[in-house]
Design an enzyme around this catalytic site. Structure first.
Site, short mmCIF file in Angstrom:
data_model
loop_
_atom_site.label_atom_id
_atom_site.label_comp_id
_atom_site.label_asym_id
_atom_site.label_seq_id
_atom_site.Cartn_x
_atom_site.Cartn_y
_atom_site.Cartn_z
N TYR A 221 72.08 -25.90 -5.88
CA TYR A 221 70.78 -25.28 -6.19
C TYR A 221 70.89 -23.77 -6.42
CZ TYR A 221 68.02 -29.53 -5.17
OH TYR A 221 67.45 -30.78 -5.20
N LYS B 292 67.47 -38.14 -1.98
CA LYS B 292 67.45 -37.08 -0.98
C LYS B 292 67.25 -37.68 0.42
CE LYS B 292 65.68 -33.73 -4.39
NZ LYS B 292 64.55 -32.81 -4.74
N GLU C 226 77.19 -31.06 -12.23
CA GLU C 226 76.80 -31.64 -10.94
C GLU C 226 77.64 -32.87 -10.58
OE1 GLU C 226 72.52 -32.10 -11.27
OE2 GLU C 226 72.23 -29.92 -11.41
N ASN D 31 60.31 -34.82 -2.38
CA ASN D 31 60.16 -35.58 -3.63
C ASN D 31 61.28 -36.59 -3.90
OD1 ASN D 31 62.12 -33.83 -4.56
ND2 ASN D 31 60.81 -32.78 -6.03
N HIS E 175 66.73 -36.46 -6.92
CA HIS E 175 67.15 -35.39 -7.83
C HIS E 175 67.71 -35.99 -9.11
CE1 HIS E 175 69.26 -31.89 -9.47
NE2 HIS E 175 70.26 -32.72 -9.70
#
Ligand code: DAT
Ligand code: MG
Length: 151
Positions: A51, A11, A128, A114, A117
């Site tokens: 998402y 990310k 994905e 965080n 992913h």
């Protein structure tokens, strides 16, 4: 046991913090096969599609803002059991609850930052990878060390 694919993404915070190499190396060292890799600025629509299961959550707008706040590193990894194993390597969603030794457990402190992913099921892995990569961006190859990793 079947060969699966999973979508792993560093990310924007992971990229900004210089953790790209560290994160890639955890999956490389484990022995999974990299089949796709790119640095990419994610359009808002793609983040929303990725998402979409979370669109009713109160944190959704902030999540989309976060994911589109800078370049991400998109990866496709392949292997037997790769989906669940990658989730274990990544650790719990909340980095404070993630075990030491996991990526989030070692390198992050907040759910909203965080750093990485990972797909949560083989079906979502396929979905994905197809969502983030075009056909010609993926590479089918046989690593020369494969006989040393799988019987
Ligand atoms: P994971 O990324 O571990 O699969 P998830 O799919 O439940 O977790 O949520 C996707 C991302 O959304 C997560 O990595 C960070 C953000 N998120 C999840 N729950 C959150 C919460 N309670 N508050 C803020 N952000 C959250
Ligand atoms: Mg998830």
């Amino acid at each position: 046991l079947e060969v699966e694919e999973t979508y792993i993404m560093v990310k924007p915070d992971g990229v900004q913090r210089g953790l790209v190499g560290e994160i890639i190396s955890r999956f490389e060292k484990k022995g999974f096969k990299l089949t796709g890799l790119k640095l990419f600025e994610c359009p808002k629509e793609l983040a929303q599609e990725h998402y979409k299961d979370l669109q009713s959550k109160p944190f959704f707008p902030k999540l989309i803002e976060y994911i589109t706040s800078g370049p991400v590193v998109c990866m496709a990894w392949e292997g037997v059991g790769v989906v669940a194993s990658a989730r274990k390597l990544i650790g719990s969603t909340n980095p404070l609850q993630a075990e030491p030794g996991t990526i989030r457990g070692d390198l992050a402190v907040q759910t909203g930052r965080n750093i990485v992913h990972g797909s949560d099921s083989p079906e979502n892995g396929k979905r994905e990878v197809a969502l983030w990569f075009k056909e010609g961006e993926l590479c089918q190859w046989t690593p020369s060390l494969e006989p040393w990793l799988v019987e």
